[in-house]
Design an enzyme around this catalytic site. Sequence first.
Site, short mmCIF file in Angstrom:
data_model
loop_
_atom_site.label_atom_id
_atom_site.label_comp_id
_atom_site.label_asym_id
_atom_site.label_seq_id
_atom_site.Cartn_x
_atom_site.Cartn_y
_atom_site.Cartn_z
N GLU A 194 0.83 -1.07 -0.11
CA GLU A 194 0.15 0.03 0.10
C GLU A 194 0.81 1.35 -0.10
O GLU A 194 0.78 2.10 0.89
CB GLU A 194 -1.17 -0.01 1.34
CG GLU A 194 -1.94 -1.19 0.94
CD GLU A 194 -3.12 -1.18 1.92
OE1 GLU A 194 -3.16 -0.23 2.85
OE2 GLU A 194 -4.32 -1.68 1.71
N GLU A 316 -4.82 -8.80 -0.70
CA GLU A 316 -5.64 -8.55 0.55
C GLU A 316 -6.96 -8.47 0.23
O GLU A 316 -7.38 -7.71 -0.90
CB GLU A 316 -5.18 -7.31 1.00
CG GLU A 316 -3.80 -7.31 1.70
CD GLU A 316 -3.66 -6.14 2.80
OE1 GLU A 316 -4.54 -5.45 3.24
OE2 GLU A 316 -2.38 -5.78 2.87
#
Length: 512
Positions: A194, A316
């Site tokens: 991220e 994810e």
Amino acid sequence: MKKEILISALLMASMSLSAQKTATVKIYPERGKQIIPKEIYGQFAEHLGSCIYGGLWVGEKSDIPNTKGYRTDVLNALKELKVPVLRWPGGCFADEYHWMDGIGPKENRPKMVNNNWGGVVEDNSFGTNEFLNLCEMLGCEPYISGNVGSGSVEELAKWVEYMTSDGDSPMANLRRKNGREKPWKIKYLGVGNESWGCGGNMTPEYYSDLYRRYSTYCRNYDGNHLFKIASGASDYDYKWTDVLMKNVGARMNGLSLHYYTVTGWNGSKGSATKFSKDDYYWAMGKCLEIEDVIKKHINIMDKYDPQKHVGLMVDEWGTWWDQEPGVKSALYQQNSMRDAFVASLTLDVFHKYTDRIKMTNIAQVVNVLQSMILTRGKQMVLTPTYYVFDMYKVHQDATYLPLDLICDKVDVRDNRTVPLVSATASKDKEGIIHVSLSNVDTDNTQEVSIDVSNFKVSNVSGQILTSAHITDHNSFENPDIVKLEDFKDAKVSKGMLKVKLPALSIVTLTIK
Ligand code: AHR
């Protein structure tokens, strides 16, 4: 009348019309080409809440039964699932993790503060050796998530050397000093996590350059071949994918994507166990939207990489509800039949795109978000999601069989439409066909007719996961409310396999 109320009213009207609905499925065994990589069934373990400490690892001195420090009950339950790959150490944690603090004699390891997840203090007793040994015990591939946000190129390069070099090199010798003579094989390496957010708040252009630099020094030592994964987009951020594909291209082997079934990032996300039918159908719509999101990211990847060299790694995904009241462990949530459907429907979608999707990792394996397992002290429960992964493991490395499905649909909140049945099929190496079917309908049985005229059927058996209420879940007091049972309601007659799916049920059929 407000639109939302109208949709709910329509939903209830359509639900009460009949007690049995019908759906048809046509499977095309002759069109099966694509293998469903076992890595689609990947898991994720972050230093977050009680995922690692208390969930996977209790240490050798614990009075919780353990095998060299790993909880024996959790270890055995995970072995049963045939976990193919495990991502670690984060998540957001990865970009603040300094691996050298987690090696060597435990008494010498410095403590650290987990700034991302509640500022709890960790003693670093679970580090690189403990993680890689766990992967060996589970028989799964490790997926190491490297620190780009707050680390250095040198630190990541040395980590790779520590884990994989067999030479007379400083890091290989350090590993030997720490009791591990032979290197581990590491395939998957994430270069940041991220990076648009907790991993450094970067622009895609800046991250692309960093990726090129960091990945240059992550070497392939002694026959080890890294599959390097760039930090990818969140949900609908198509620009991120476009810039990465343009600026990094074939220098990466995979590009990640994160997609959660979540109501929003601010405020309450809703209870994991107290919710309405309307909330439930909303979750089905939101989870199914991943298909549109995946297609859009894939279209961009196809533009730059028509040969599909770069894999899309959904590293994810899963549900994100409010933390369980009264539980201190961060992101600890219960897991109901609703979560089981999010799992089955999402896996059904992933199966369709395995020419591009090469790995996915549900978040997370124990005690965090949509977990397989919940623990409390010495107790352990298996969640409805665990049972979906158990029932679906037959699809790992099997050949995906395309199918057509016709069923009723329902309109739900936020302008989404949810088919009431979901289906997926595959053929394993022994030629056995497995069909998984989900009846999302809260009220009605679905009689599913599967046309089997184009393949031989001599025996059909199955397993079912069902429960009376969509909020049903397993607790420490009642651990077996939702569990797998044998399924007997499938009959073949005149080239048709008739399957009676009770309301709220997930079935996997074995067709021989
Ligand atoms: O899975 C929980 C968190 O969600 C991860 O740490 C992060 O990568 C994502 O935002």
